[in-house]
Design a protein around this motif. Structure first.
Motif, PDB file in Angstrom:
ATOM      1  N   GLY A 150      44.310  34.840  47.259  1.00 52.70           N
ATOM      2  CA  GLY A 150      44.445  35.580  45.995  1.00 52.70           C
ATOM      3  C   GLY A 150      43.065  35.993  45.504  1.00 52.70           C
ATOM      4  N   THR A 151      42.773  37.287  45.618  1.00 54.23           N
ATOM      5  CA  THR A 151      41.436  37.765  45.220  1.00 54.23           C
ATOM      6  C   THR A 151      41.556  38.673  43.996  1.00 54.23           C
ATOM      7  N   ASP A 173      44.976  38.065  50.781  1.00 48.94           N
ATOM      8  CA  ASP A 173      45.667  38.597  49.599  1.00 48.94           C
ATOM      9  C   ASP A 173      46.753  39.519  50.107  1.00 48.94           C
ATOM     10  N   CYS A 201      46.484  32.721  43.734  1.00 50.27           N
ATOM     11  CA  CYS A 201      47.543  33.737  43.720  1.00 50.27           C
ATOM     12  C   CYS A 201      48.659  33.276  42.788  1.00 50.27           C
ATOM     13  N   PRO A 202      49.528  34.190  42.352  1.00 57.51           N
ATOM     14  CA  PRO A 202      50.621  33.777  41.470  1.00 57.51           C
ATOM     15  C   PRO A 202      51.700  33.008  42.227  1.00 57.51           C
ATOM     16  N   THR A 207      55.244  32.861  47.643  1.00 58.72           N
ATOM     17  CA  THR A 207      54.119  31.915  47.693  1.00 58.72           C
ATOM     18  C   THR A 207      54.563  30.468  47.437  1.00 58.72           C
ATOM     19  N   ALA A 293      42.233  23.991  33.316  1.00 63.26           N
ATOM     20  CA  ALA A 293      41.232  24.963  33.771  1.00 63.26           C
ATOM     21  C   ALA A 293      40.972  26.076  32.754  1.00 63.26           C
TER      22      ALA A 293
HETATM   23  P1  NAI Z   1      45.469  38.267  39.226  1.00 59.76           P
HETATM   24  O1  NAI Z   1      46.784  38.937  39.022  1.00 59.76           O
HETATM   25  O2  NAI Z   1      44.227  38.946  38.748  1.00 59.76           O
HETATM   26  O3  NAI Z   1      45.273  37.943  40.776  1.00 59.76           O
HETATM   27  C1  NAI Z   1      46.291  37.433  41.589  1.00 59.76           C
HETATM   28  C2  NAI Z   1      46.020  37.905  42.999  1.00 59.76           C
HETATM   29  O4  NAI Z   1      47.008  37.319  43.840  1.00 59.76           O
HETATM   30  C3  NAI Z   1      46.104  39.418  43.163  1.00 59.76           C
HETATM   31  O5  NAI Z   1      44.980  39.920  43.859  1.00 59.76           O
HETATM   32  C4  NAI Z   1      47.389  39.624  43.961  1.00 59.76           C
HETATM   33  O6  NAI Z   1      47.319  40.742  44.828  1.00 59.76           O
HETATM   34  C5  NAI Z   1      47.434  38.324  44.751  1.00 59.76           C
HETATM   35  N1  NAI Z   1      48.755  38.042  45.294  1.00 59.76           N
HETATM   36  C6  NAI Z   1      49.963  38.413  44.819  1.00 59.76           C
HETATM   37  N2  NAI Z   1      50.945  37.987  45.637  1.00 59.76           N
HETATM   38  C7  NAI Z   1      50.319  37.318  46.649  1.00 59.76           C
HETATM   39  C8  NAI Z   1      50.790  36.667  47.806  1.00 59.76           C
HETATM   40  N3  NAI Z   1      52.098  36.627  48.097  1.00 59.76           N
HETATM   41  N4  NAI Z   1      49.890  36.097  48.626  1.00 59.76           N
HETATM   42  C9  NAI Z   1      48.552  36.156  48.353  1.00 59.76           C
HETATM   43  N5  NAI Z   1      48.056  36.781  47.262  1.00 59.76           N
HETATM   44  C10 NAI Z   1      48.934  37.355  46.427  1.00 59.76           C
HETATM   45  O7  NAI Z   1      45.623  36.822  38.558  1.00 59.76           O
HETATM   46  P2  NAI Z   1      44.471  35.843  38.069  1.00 59.76           P
HETATM   47  O8  NAI Z   1      44.150  36.124  36.645  1.00 59.76           O
HETATM   48  O9  NAI Z   1      43.370  35.839  39.052  1.00 59.76           O
HETATM   49  O10 NAI Z   1      45.249  34.453  38.076  1.00 59.76           O
HETATM   50  C11 NAI Z   1      45.644  33.844  39.298  1.00 59.76           C
HETATM   51  C12 NAI Z   1      46.583  32.693  38.984  1.00 59.76           C
HETATM   52  O11 NAI Z   1      45.872  31.668  38.302  1.00 59.76           O
HETATM   53  C13 NAI Z   1      47.738  33.040  38.011  1.00 59.76           C
HETATM   54  O12 NAI Z   1      48.842  33.537  38.730  1.00 59.76           O
HETATM   55  C14 NAI Z   1      48.060  31.720  37.364  1.00 59.76           C
HETATM   56  O13 NAI Z   1      49.115  31.130  38.056  1.00 59.76           O
HETATM   57  C15 NAI Z   1      46.791  30.899  37.556  1.00 59.76           C
HETATM   58  N6  NAI Z   1      46.170  30.505  36.292  1.00 59.76           N
HETATM   59  C16 NAI Z   1      45.950  29.159  36.063  1.00 59.76           C
HETATM   60  C17 NAI Z   1      45.337  28.737  34.902  1.00 59.76           C
HETATM   61  C18 NAI Z   1      45.036  27.284  34.656  1.00 59.76           C
HETATM   62  O14 NAI Z   1      44.692  26.910  33.520  1.00 59.76           O
HETATM   63  N7  NAI Z   1      45.116  26.425  35.646  1.00 59.76           N
HETATM   64  C19 NAI Z   1      44.964  29.701  33.860  1.00 59.76           C
HETATM   65  C20 NAI Z   1      45.196  31.088  34.228  1.00 59.76           C
HETATM   66  C21 NAI Z   1      45.801  31.459  35.395  1.00 59.76           C
END
Ligand code: NAI
Length: 343
Positions: A150-151, A173, A201-202, A207, A293
């Motif tokens: 997930g980038t 990704d 990644c989400p 996933t 986090a």
């Molecule tokens: P983002 O939407 O900017 O990036 C997610 C990336 O995952 C995208 O590049 C997307 O193309 C990729 N992706 C989608 N489906 C995929 C798959 N099947 N396989 C591989 N990659 C895939 O999201 P962001 O802001 O970077 O957040 C990522 C994750 O972090 C969120 O989904 C959330 O679950 C988690 N998060 C956790 C927090 C915490 O406090 N622990 C706080 C905020 C987010």
């Protein structure tokens, strides 16, 4: 406007009161989580404001809808706990797509360093005047290969930090970025080449349990797994087995599959029912933080500001740029969501 604010923690209140008051929104703060029983608390409200472990399934959505609730304002990025498909045509759903990617990426690095340099052990030892270094040998990050799944916003900040350490970065990704100079590889290759794997990644049906017994088998012996994304990306039983067999060198977990009724609460006076989590926590090479986090001052302010502006934008324009909509199957970043009402 009035919003029922579920799963309130003390640290939520100051920023939401500040931005809410400025925008004419009253938040009614409730400690309980949203579910079919607590939905009733939203009666008379324009919307609900919820977090990662509130339940917003079809039953809850129907209840809210029947009470005239028009908005579900998620104060987080992930929305796997909301049945967005069922909400379509009934209730508008917004989220906060980014509030501080630095907060999450830096926490991932903090956990990684803590784990591989045994800082968690050193902290406890020296408090007890135990200055022995036996068993404290770590390894350099410099020159190691990190596999980033997930980038997006967080993954890219994490990559930048890793590059600063002199690490080799490979990534997977589903939608690779073309502009970032990242070496993308297939998931299996990432598993087999990485010394450290970090998940950004989400959580989706694709996933779910991407780290499982089969994928662990493909990994290098001693691999360190970091998960600050969503718990169910990892099959916790398989992770535990991998740790017991010494295949996995360490795990840094800010999220856990069954965290909903455990994380964010003080359970120190209770016996933990979840044997898998208890066993993981008992391992010297596992570090667990409680979905922490995101928790920086900057992130809390951004979360409140964006949540309030999502609500204000919807009330004014009938749409919000951060709406999650199922109109065309494209849940996020739908042009129609930004430009006009979807329903
Ligand atoms: P983002 O939407 O900017 O990036 C997610 C990336 O995952 C995208 O590049 C997307 O193309 C990729 N992706 C989608 N489906 C995929 C798959 N099947 N396989 C591989 N990659 C895939 O999201 P962001 O802001 O970077 O957040 C990522 C994750 O972090 C969120 O989904 C959330 O679950 C988690 N998060 C956790 C927090 C915490 O406090 N622990 C706080 C905020 C987010």
């Amino acid at each position: 406007m009035k919003f029922a604010f579920y799963d309130t923690k003390q640290y939520d209140i100051p920023s939401f009161e500040k931005y809410g008051t400025e925008a004419g929104i009253t938040f009614k703060f409730y400690e309980g989580k949203l579910n079919a029983d607590t939905a009733e608390l939203a009666r008379g409200c324009d919307g609900v404001c919820i977090f990662v472990n509130d339940t917003c399934n079809a039953e809850v959505i129907d209840k809210l809808h029947s009470m005239g609730v028009r908005m579900i304002a998620l104060r987080c990025a992930g929305y796997n706990n909301v049945d967005v498909r069922h909400a379509f045509g009934k209730i508008h759903v917004f989220h906060v797509p980014a509030y501080s990617p630095y907060a999450v990426a830096e926490h991932a690095v903090a956990m990684l360093l803590t784990s591989i340099r045994r800082i968690h052990k050193a902290y406890i030892r020296t408090r007890d005047f135990n200055f022995s270094l036996n068993g404290m040998t770590g390894f350099d990050l410099h020159g190691k290969t990190v596999g980033v799944v997930g980038t997006g916003k967080i993954g890219r900040v994490f990559i930048d930090i890793c590059r600063g350490f002199g690490m080799k970065v490979i990534a997977y990704d589903k939608f690779p970025a073309t502009d970032a100079g990242i070496e993308y590889v297939e998931l299996d290759e990432l598993f087999s080449r990485s010394d450290i794997i970090s998940l950004h990644c989400p959580l989706t049906s694709e996933t779910h349990h991407m780290i499982n017994a089969v994928s662990i088998e493909k990994m290098r012996r001693g691999v360190v797994i970091v998960n600050t994304s969503r718990g169910a990306l990892i099959d916790a039983e398989a992770l535990l087995a991998g740790i017991k067999s010494r295949k996995i060198g360490a795990a840094c977990l800010d999220v856990y599959e069954e965290e909903a009724d455990i994380f964010f609460e003080d359970n120190s006076g209770h016996i933990l029912d979840d044997d898998t989590l208890a066993r993981l926590i008992s391992m010297p090479n596992v570090i667990v933080t409680s979905h922490q986090a995101f928790l920086t001052e900057e992130a809390l302010a951004n979360i409140a500001e964006t949540t309030v502006s999502n609500i204000v934008e919807f009330a004014r324009d009938g749409s919000s740029r951060n709406e999650l909509c199922y109109h065309c199957g494209k849940v996020e970043n739908c042009k129609k969501c930004r430009d006009a009402r979807c329903f």
